[in-house]
Design an enzyme around this catalytic site. Structure first.
Site, PDB file in Angstrom:
ATOM      1  CB  CYS A   1     -18.471  22.833 -33.446  1.00 48.06           C
ATOM      2  SG  CYS A   1     -17.097  23.889 -34.191  1.00 48.06           S
TER       3      CYS A   1
ATOM      4  CG  ASP B 144     -19.983  18.855 -29.417  1.00 45.07           C
ATOM      5  OD1 ASP B 144     -19.562  18.384 -30.552  1.00 45.07           O
ATOM      6  OD2 ASP B 144     -20.934  18.343 -28.491  1.00 45.07           O
TER       7      ASP B 144
ATOM      8  CB  CYS C  67     -25.216  15.457 -28.950  1.00 44.42           C
ATOM      9  SG  CYS C  67     -23.542  14.932 -29.039  1.00 44.42           S
TER      10      CYS C  67
ATOM     11  CB  CYS D 177     -18.362  13.876 -27.567  1.00 42.31           C
ATOM     12  SG  CYS D 177     -19.334  14.569 -28.803  1.00 42.31           S
TER      13      CYS D 177
END
Lengths: 380, 124
Positions: free
Chosen positions: B33, B35, B58, B102
């Site tokens: 994904c 993450d 990110c 996130c």
């Protein structure tokens, strides 16, 4: 140091091209369709540009149309051909097309059949696959000349030849190659071709569509008689003039020098990172380099590079706002992590050796920094 | 696109690294994904004495995990369990809609670390 390495996204305009545009904003600003001297002047400038660009791609001026963008050209071509054929007709495109073609084909799939050609590990369409995909009711094949993410150059002439033999229309999205590679529409066997000014140091908001004489299709934008009804709307004369001048300058640039710089960057990266994955194949546009790092994510790398003045792009999901990473890299067989860790550097004539050396050094720094934060550190 | 708090925590992340002999480890997300976060905690007298993180992702992911470590350090287990992704987003001065997940991952990471710690002390 500011280093711009995102030229496949867009380019700086050539100063000379900007200068050429200016009179057409405030001095010779009439509508080229108007029946007076200023209108005639504007029209003349537009037709001179048309003649120049047509000649550059091996076409007649009457086969060259101005549009608002590469995306617009793609839409006019694909939808135009589709709507002029019976519903349920078959269309073939590659799985690595730009969204301007891919998304359009997906929408057309509601009423037409679409085949998405696979690509090799190197990101290349095979002529054999095209041959095998062709059916009795295939009406259109569209394959991009070179891929925007990896720079991979597709076998367009060969694909066009099949289309020609089977009497199927062939369109190629040449947005990444006009102004960079030599284009000859007859040599490419192309019936239609899309181009975009801002990819070759021209202004944004203007593009071209080549359509071979004799091809008729539905007009998806309706209005006045401009551009033979194919793209009605008062013509963007300054943009068109700027586009022609930009093409003149860009096509005469030292492409070999850019290739050398790209190769220098590639070699530096490969030396610093022996297990780097290079997504750009040998047969690629001279300015593009796409690589994948494992264990580090693209957007994080981009932002770190940007801190150091370097501007590039990535195929990671995060950097595009999508949930999925680059469809191009996935189509090439990359796993998700490889796609998330990809960086694309696209050079132009304005880059220097000093900039490339600096970039190589900063890439090492950026990867190290992000790797230190990652659970996938190399050195434990 | 990003707030200055996000930029700050991305450029200068706090509490980065592995922990020697952590009392609890929470590993959430997955690289497919784009993450993944690992949260390490050391617990003394029911208080999160030390916390470290490692994140693959990110800027928003790195910033979310970094600020989360600051949010739970020194807090009791009970308090830390109250952590919500909304607190993370607020402390970061906001996140773009596409990046809110996130903050959710950071919340999950903390809870997973605490869950892991509880399992260890309960001898499961």
């Amino acid at each position: 140091m500011k280093v711009y390495l995102d030229n496949n996204a867009t380019t700086a305009m050539h100063q000379e091209a900007v200068k050429k545009m200016l009179p057409y904003f405030t001095d010779i600003y009439a509508n080229p369709s108007s029946m007076h001297d200023m209108g005639f002047e504007a029209r003349e400038a537009m037709e001179n540009a048309r003649e120049f660009i047509a000649e550059h791609i091996g076409a007649e001026p009457s086969e060259l149309f101005f549009t608002g963008s590469g995306t617009e050209s793609d839409n006019i071509a694909l939808r135009g051909i589709a709507f002029s054929k019976p519903k349920g007709s078959h269309i073939i495109i590659s799985s690595i097309e730009h969204p301007a073609v891919l998304k359009t084909a997906q929408v057309l799939e509601k009423e037409y059949e679409v085949t998405y050609l696979p690509v090799s590990r190197e990101g290349l369409v095979s002529i054999e696959d095209v041959e095998n995909a062709v059916r009795d009711n295939t009406v259109l094949i569209s394959v991009m000349h070179a891929n925007n993410e990896t720079g991979a150059i597709q076998p367009i002439a060969g694909i066009g030849e099949i289309a020609r033999q089977r009497k199927i229309l062939f369109h190629t999205d040449a947005v990444q190659t006009v102004g960079k590679l030599d284009i000859d529409v007859k040599g490419l066997n192309a019936d239609m071709l899309s181009g975009s000014a801002h990819k070759f140091h021209g202004p944004k908001g203007v593009g071209i569509l080549y359509k071979r004489k004799g091809i008729r299709f539905s007009h998806i934008i309706t209005g006045g008689h401009h551009e033979k009804g194919i793209r009605p709307g008062t013509e963007n004369v300054p943009g068109i003039v700027g586009m022609a001048e930009a093409l003149r300058i860009s096509s005469g640039a030292d492409h070999e020098r850019i290739r050398k710089l790209r190769d220098m960057l590639k070699n530096s990266i490969m030396e610093a990172f022996p297990d780097i994955i290079v997504n750009t194949p040998e047969n690629s546009v001279f300015n593009t380099l796409n690589v994948s790092f494992r264990g580090v994510e693209g957007e994080a790398l981009l932002l770190t590079l940007s801190q150091h003045g370097i501007m590039a792009s990535s195929g990671s999901a995060c950097s595009s706002g999508d949930l999925e990473p680059s469809h191009v890299l996935l189509a090439m067989g990359s796993d998700h992590m490889t796609a998330h860790g990809s960086l694309r550097f696209s050079l132009s004539a304005y880059n220097t050796e000093e900039e490339i050396k600096y970039t190589a050094a900063m890439i090492v720094k950026a990867v190290e920094r992000i790797e230190n934060i990652s659970p996938y550190k190399k050195t434990e | 696109m990003y707030s200055k708090e996000v930029i700050d925590h991305f450029r200068n992340p706090r509490n980065v690294g592995k922990m020697e002999n952590p009392d609890g480890v929470g590993r959430v997300g997955n690289p497919t994904c784009g993450d993944e976060m690992v949260i390490y905690i050391r617990v003394k007298n029911d208080v999160i004495d030390d916390v470290k993180f490692e994140t693959y992702g990110c800027a928003a992911a790195i910033a979310s995990s970094s600020i989360t470590t600051e949010l739970i350090k020194g807090k009791s287990i009970k308090e830390a369990m109250q952590l919500s992704n909304k607190m993370v987003v607020d402390k970061l001065g906001g996140l773009p809609q596409a990046k809110v997940h996130c903050s959710v991952l950071a919340e999950e990471g903390v809870k997973a670390a605490i869950e892991d710690y509880r399992k260890k002390i309960e001898g499961i």
